[in-house]
Design a protein around this motif. Structure first.
Motif, PDB file in Angstrom:
ATOM      1  N   ARG A   1      40.513  35.111 -28.523  1.00  0.00           N
ATOM      2  CA  ARG A   1      40.681  34.500 -27.211  1.00  0.00           C
ATOM      3  C   ARG A   1      42.146  34.547 -26.776  1.00  0.00           C
ATOM      4  O   ARG A   1      42.435  34.673 -25.581  1.00  0.00           O
ATOM      5  CB  ARG A   1      40.182  33.060 -27.240  1.00  0.00           C
ATOM      6  CG  ARG A   1      38.693  32.946 -27.562  1.00  0.00           C
ATOM      7  CD  ARG A   1      38.302  31.532 -27.961  1.00  0.00           C
ATOM      8  NE  ARG A   1      36.896  31.479 -28.343  1.00  0.00           N
ATOM      9  CZ  ARG A   1      35.914  31.103 -27.532  1.00  0.00           C
ATOM     10  NH1 ARG A   1      36.190  30.738 -26.303  1.00  0.00           N
ATOM     11  NH2 ARG A   1      34.672  31.097 -27.947  1.00  0.00           N
TER      12      ARG A   1
ATOM     13  N   ILE B   1      30.930  25.924 -20.927  1.00  0.00           N
ATOM     14  CA  ILE B   1      32.381  25.826 -20.692  1.00  0.00           C
ATOM     15  C   ILE B   1      33.148  26.205 -21.945  1.00  0.00           C
ATOM     16  O   ILE B   1      34.183  26.885 -21.874  1.00  0.00           O
ATOM     17  CB  ILE B   1      32.747  24.401 -20.238  1.00  0.00           C
ATOM     18  CG1 ILE B   1      32.080  24.088 -18.886  1.00  0.00           C
ATOM     19  CG2 ILE B   1      34.263  24.250 -20.118  1.00  0.00           C
ATOM     20  CD1 ILE B   1      32.312  22.670 -18.426  1.00  0.00           C
ATOM     21  N   ARG B   2      32.636  25.782 -23.112  1.00  0.00           N
ATOM     22  CA  ARG B   2      33.331  26.080 -24.372  1.00  0.00           C
ATOM     23  C   ARG B   2      33.266  27.559 -24.715  1.00  0.00           C
ATOM     24  O   ARG B   2      34.128  28.076 -25.430  1.00  0.00           O
ATOM     25  CB  ARG B   2      32.720  25.230 -25.489  1.00  0.00           C
ATOM     26  CG  ARG B   2      33.580  25.133 -26.725  1.00  0.00           C
ATOM     27  CD  ARG B   2      33.129  24.000 -27.627  1.00  0.00           C
ATOM     28  NE  ARG B   2      31.778  24.162 -28.114  1.00  0.00           N
ATOM     29  CZ  ARG B   2      30.755  23.427 -27.735  1.00  0.00           C
ATOM     30  NH1 ARG B   2      30.923  22.486 -26.816  1.00  0.00           N
ATOM     31  NH2 ARG B   2      29.550  23.615 -28.235  1.00  0.00           N
TER      32      ARG B   2
ATOM     33  N   ILE C   1      33.670  30.031 -22.717  1.00  0.00           N
ATOM     34  CA  ILE C   1      34.639  30.789 -21.927  1.00  0.00           C
ATOM     35  C   ILE C   1      36.038  30.504 -22.461  1.00  0.00           C
ATOM     36  O   ILE C   1      36.435  29.347 -22.562  1.00  0.00           O
ATOM     37  CB  ILE C   1      34.559  30.410 -20.444  1.00  0.00           C
ATOM     38  CG1 ILE C   1      33.130  30.601 -19.925  1.00  0.00           C
ATOM     39  CG2 ILE C   1      35.525  31.240 -19.618  1.00  0.00           C
ATOM     40  CD1 ILE C   1      32.930  30.115 -18.514  1.00  0.00           C
TER      41      ILE C   1
ATOM     42  N   ASP D   1      39.651  29.427 -22.705  1.00  0.00           N
ATOM     43  CA  ASP D   1      40.361  28.582 -21.751  1.00  0.00           C
ATOM     44  C   ASP D   1      41.491  29.313 -21.049  1.00  0.00           C
ATOM     45  O   ASP D   1      41.767  29.069 -19.870  1.00  0.00           O
ATOM     46  CB  ASP D   1      40.889  27.328 -22.463  1.00  0.00           C
ATOM     47  CG  ASP D   1      41.644  27.669 -23.742  1.00  0.00           C
ATOM     48  OD1 ASP D   1      41.716  28.855 -24.099  1.00  0.00           O
ATOM     49  OD2 ASP D   1      42.153  26.735 -24.399  1.00  0.00           O
TER      50      ASP D   1
ATOM     51  N   VAL E   1      40.045  31.231 -18.179  1.00  0.00           N
ATOM     52  CA  VAL E   1      39.803  30.323 -17.056  1.00  0.00           C
ATOM     53  C   VAL E   1      41.114  29.996 -16.344  1.00  0.00           C
ATOM     54  O   VAL E   1      41.196  30.004 -15.106  1.00  0.00           O
ATOM     55  CB  VAL E   1      39.131  29.030 -17.555  1.00  0.00           C
ATOM     56  CG1 VAL E   1      38.946  28.030 -16.417  1.00  0.00           C
ATOM     57  CG2 VAL E   1      37.788  29.338 -18.182  1.00  0.00           C
ATOM     58  N   ALA E   2      42.164  29.743 -17.125  1.00  0.00           N
ATOM     59  CA  ALA E   2      43.445  29.371 -16.541  1.00  0.00           C
ATOM     60  C   ALA E   2      44.041  30.519 -15.727  1.00  0.00           C
ATOM     61  O   ALA E   2      44.528  30.316 -14.606  1.00  0.00           O
ATOM     62  CB  ALA E   2      44.415  28.962 -17.651  1.00  0.00           C
TER      63      ALA E   2
ATOM     64  N   ALA F   1      42.879  24.186 -14.208  1.00  0.00           N
ATOM     65  CA  ALA F   1      42.212  25.088 -15.153  1.00  0.00           C
ATOM     66  C   ALA F   1      42.111  24.472 -16.536  1.00  0.00           C
ATOM     67  O   ALA F   1      41.054  24.514 -17.183  1.00  0.00           O
ATOM     68  CB  ALA F   1      42.970  26.413 -15.219  1.00  0.00           C
ATOM     69  N   LEU F   2      43.210  23.885 -17.030  1.00  0.00           N
ATOM     70  CA  LEU F   2      43.175  23.263 -18.358  1.00  0.00           C
ATOM     71  C   LEU F   2      42.242  22.053 -18.379  1.00  0.00           C
ATOM     72  O   LEU F   2      41.567  21.800 -19.385  1.00  0.00           O
ATOM     73  CB  LEU F   2      44.580  22.836 -18.774  1.00  0.00           C
ATOM     74  CG  LEU F   2      45.554  23.937 -19.190  1.00  0.00           C
ATOM     75  CD1 LEU F   2      46.885  23.334 -19.597  1.00  0.00           C
ATOM     76  CD2 LEU F   2      44.985  24.767 -20.318  1.00  0.00           C
TER      77      LEU F   2
ATOM     78  N   GLY G   1      38.702  23.457 -18.492  1.00  0.00           N
ATOM     79  CA  GLY G   1      38.493  24.124 -19.769  1.00  0.00           C
ATOM     80  C   GLY G   1      38.400  23.155 -20.938  1.00  0.00           C
ATOM     81  O   GLY G   1      37.683  23.416 -21.918  1.00  0.00           O
TER      82      GLY G   1
ATOM     83  N   ASN H   1      46.742  20.946 -25.012  1.00  0.00           N
ATOM     84  CA  ASN H   1      47.157  21.168 -23.626  1.00  0.00           C
ATOM     85  C   ASN H   1      48.661  21.375 -23.506  1.00  0.00           C
ATOM     86  O   ASN H   1      49.117  22.099 -22.617  1.00  0.00           O
ATOM     87  CB  ASN H   1      46.720  19.993 -22.753  1.00  0.00           C
ATOM     88  CG  ASN H   1      45.238  20.027 -22.433  1.00  0.00           C
ATOM     89  OD1 ASN H   1      44.598  21.080 -22.529  1.00  0.00           O
ATOM     90  ND2 ASN H   1      44.679  18.897 -22.057  1.00  0.00           N
TER      91      ASN H   1
ATOM     92  N   SER I   1      49.075  24.989 -24.423  1.00  0.00           N
ATOM     93  CA  SER I   1      48.493  25.854 -23.398  1.00  0.00           C
ATOM     94  C   SER I   1      49.301  25.798 -22.103  1.00  0.00           C
ATOM     95  O   SER I   1      49.441  26.812 -21.414  1.00  0.00           O
ATOM     96  CB  SER I   1      47.037  25.436 -23.125  1.00  0.00           C
ATOM     97  OG  SER I   1      46.244  25.593 -24.271  1.00  0.00           O
TER      98      SER I   1
END
Length: 610
Positions: A246, A465-466, A468, A470, A473-474, A491-492, A495, A553, A556
């Protein structure tokens, strides 16, 4: 039979009322204190990031504009061409162009998997000595333990994209070598920590027996420790490989070959490139899901344990293991349990080459061959490691020196403003994810959901959701909704629902059911049972999950700055693009400080929750 009437005791009610209530437990005080702090800091972050109805309206318009540019979608093997009509509109035509683009995409997927497997295998090898020194029961000295744990913290804090750029410069852009080493060094942070935790939880009996028989330290480790921790090590390595797959999406920003590079090219390829974005995202999601399923099947097969996770991979692995479970295995297990201890030891020392042992051995050798094939296909030029251009990084007279670190033309005030933006993105995302998960999580718990349909629906939402990545998505949110920290936090936040909702649901299912049953037997409604028993008993676990999400987070949010979310990551990207490694080092030191502070606070909070 004479009944004696009970007489009221004078002053009893007053004495009961005056009995002091027991002081709340430390874990309860800390739990609610953390919830209040995250709520307050989250609101402060929303205000600081300038969230408003106007900004949300602008975000919606940007997303609609992005979807208009990204459609019609162009899949590998097809080409979309537009033709301007007389009325000013554009008519799009999709035509088949052959199998060559499909073959090129398959090769891109293969090189991506090769980098992930090779980098993760390198990290697993490097993590063994680090974990040996970091574990309390194997470290030779307290200083060695501190150094090894420090290596893990630094490796987790430094983004792998920084390693890629520095190694690419040191080794003259030598192909896939910088990417493999970068993935490996960054992964050492997590893998060595989990390896060390597994070592600390072993049964000390075998190791002490080897020592009493005169065995050396090496014999104690390889014969008394490794056989016990090997299953956990395999599981950790496979899980990290899933995370690395990922994470390769972000490495495409700095030119690492693979699916992430293709996505970055599409995002910056104009209207024609935009039509490839959604198909590439779908390919990445499918690839991650398939990799997770294969990883779960391998863990189930090699470790011989039933997967307990709620993810798609573990769900499929459980279904497959139930289908393969036969009566012969049940009879064999029952027979072994009936044997006495000496017979079991003798059976373990002279295991027959039955179907299970042959299958496990075959899978082990297949795994070894896959790792070797990954290194061969990636073809890293290891000779470049022997002659790096260190002089250009350490000579202060050169433009690209790494020492002494400084912020270039930016002041401490600019850097601290960027740090605050990164922290605000993390707290806003954590609060947003917590609010959504406070609904999705409980309704996905078996003891809270009113019926199985509701439970399965909300479990499915968290699962989708999990599944995809993150970061995917962001990146999509930032490109679609516009450059800025608002899109990154949004996005975070979305996600994080996949992970946090699952953890909250699991925590509520694991609370003792005695108080729940007592309240229900007393006539309490489902809502009263939830707020009086289920939720209060699961609060410490939920706070621990919140802290884990906040840590994630923070990291990320730093990476999102590299793709346009602002904050310290944006300053780091500018330094990386200019190859100003003295500035890169300065920003990396700031990031390490952020991560260390957050992890230290998280450790203290978790200790108070126990």
């Amino acid at each position: 039979m004479t009944t004696v009437a009970s007489r009221p005791v004078p002053g009893l009610a007053e004495r009961i009322a005056n009995v002091p209530r027991p002081a709340p437990r430390l874990s309860t005080v800390v739990s609610y204190g953390v919830i209040v702090a995250i709520l307050a800091l989250g609101v402060w972050s929303f205000i600081g990031l300038d969230y408003s109805l106007k900004s949300l309206d602008t975000t919606g318009k940007n997303i609609a504009r992005f979807l208009g540019m990204a459609t019609p979608m162009q899949w590998p093997g097809w080409e979309v061409t537009g033709e301007r009509l007389a009325d000013g509109t554009t008519a799009y035509v999709t035509t088949w162009v052959g199998f060559e683009p499909i073959w090129e995409m398959l090769l891109t997927i293969v090189i991506t998997l090769a980098l992930v497997v090779a980098g993760t295998a390198l990290a697993a090898v490097l993590s063994v000595p680090v974990a040996y020194g970091a574990a309390r029961n194997t470290t030779p000295h307290a200083l060695v333990m501190a150094v090894c744990r420090g290596i893990g913290v630094i490796a987790r804090a430094v983004p792998d994209i920084v390693f890629v750029v520095i190694f690419a410069f040191l080794w003259f852009n030598s192909g896939t070598l910088p990417a493999i080493v970068a993935i490996g060094l960054h992964s050492v942070g997590m893998i060595s920590k989990m390896f060390a935790d597994a070592i600390e939880q072993i049964d000390e009996g075998p190791r002490l027996a080897i020592r009493s028989a005169g065995g050396s330290k090496a014999q104690e480790f390889w014969s008394g420790v490794v056989p016990q921790v090997l299953p956990a090590w395999v599981a950790v390595t496979l899980h990290r490989a899933d995370i690395n797959l990922r994470g390769t999406v972000i490495l495409g920003v700095v030119g690492v070959v693979g699916i992430g590079y293709e996505l970055d090219e599409a995002l910056h390829g104009g209207p024609a490139g935009m039509r490839r974005v959604i198909p590439l995202v779908v390919i990445i999601i499918v690839l991650c899901v398939l990799f997770e399923i294969v990883s779960s099947l391998l863990r189930t097969r090699l470790l011989g344990v039933q997967p307990t996770g709620r993810g798609l991979g573990d769900t499929v692995a459980r279904a497959v293991s139930r289908r393969q479970a036969g009566e012969a295995d049940a009879v064999s297990t029952a027979t072994i349990r009936m044997l006495d201890r000496n017979a079991r030891i003798e059976a373990a020392m002279h295991r027959p080459w039955d179907r299970n042992r042959l299958g496990n051995t075959l899978w082990i050798w297949i795994g070894v061959l896959v790792v070797v094939a990954a290194f061969v296909y990636a073809a890293p030029d290891v000779t470049k490691m022997l002659a790096p251009s260190w002089n250009e990084l350490v000579d202060p007279e050169r433009d690209r020196a790494i020492w002494p670190p400084h912020f270039g033309s930016r002041s401490w005030a600019d850097v601290m403003a960027a740090v605050i933006t990164t922290i605000q993105i993390a707290f806003a995302a954590t609060l947003m994810g917590a609010i959504i998960s406070a609904v999705v999580g409980p309704l996905s718990a078996r003891n809270v959901a009113p019926n199985s349909w509701v439970r399965n629906t909300f479990r499915g939402i968290a699962l989708v959701i999990r599944a995809i990545p993150d970061l995917v998505v962001a990146i999509l949110f930032i490109i679609a909704a516009g450059i800025g920290p608002q899109a990154g936090a949004l996005a975070l936040g979305i996600g994080g629902v996949g992970l946090l909702a699952k953890l909250i649901g699991d925590s509520m299912e694991e609370v003792p059911n005695g108080p729940e049953r007592a309240l229900a037997a007393g006539g309490s409604t489902r809502t009263q049972v939830f707020f009086s028993s289920t939720m209060p008993m699961s609060v410490p676990a939920m706070v621990s999950h919140l802290m884990y999400l906040l840590e994630q987070n923070i990291r990320s949010a730093t990476l999102l700055g590299i793709v346009g979310a602002g904050g310290i990551g944006f300053l780091l990207l500018n330094a990386l693009q200019g190859r100003h490694f003295d500035e890169v080092l300065a920003y990396v030191l700031v990031i390490i400080g952020m991560v260390v502070l957050v992890e230290s606070a998280s450790i203290l909070i978790r200790r108070a929750l126990k």
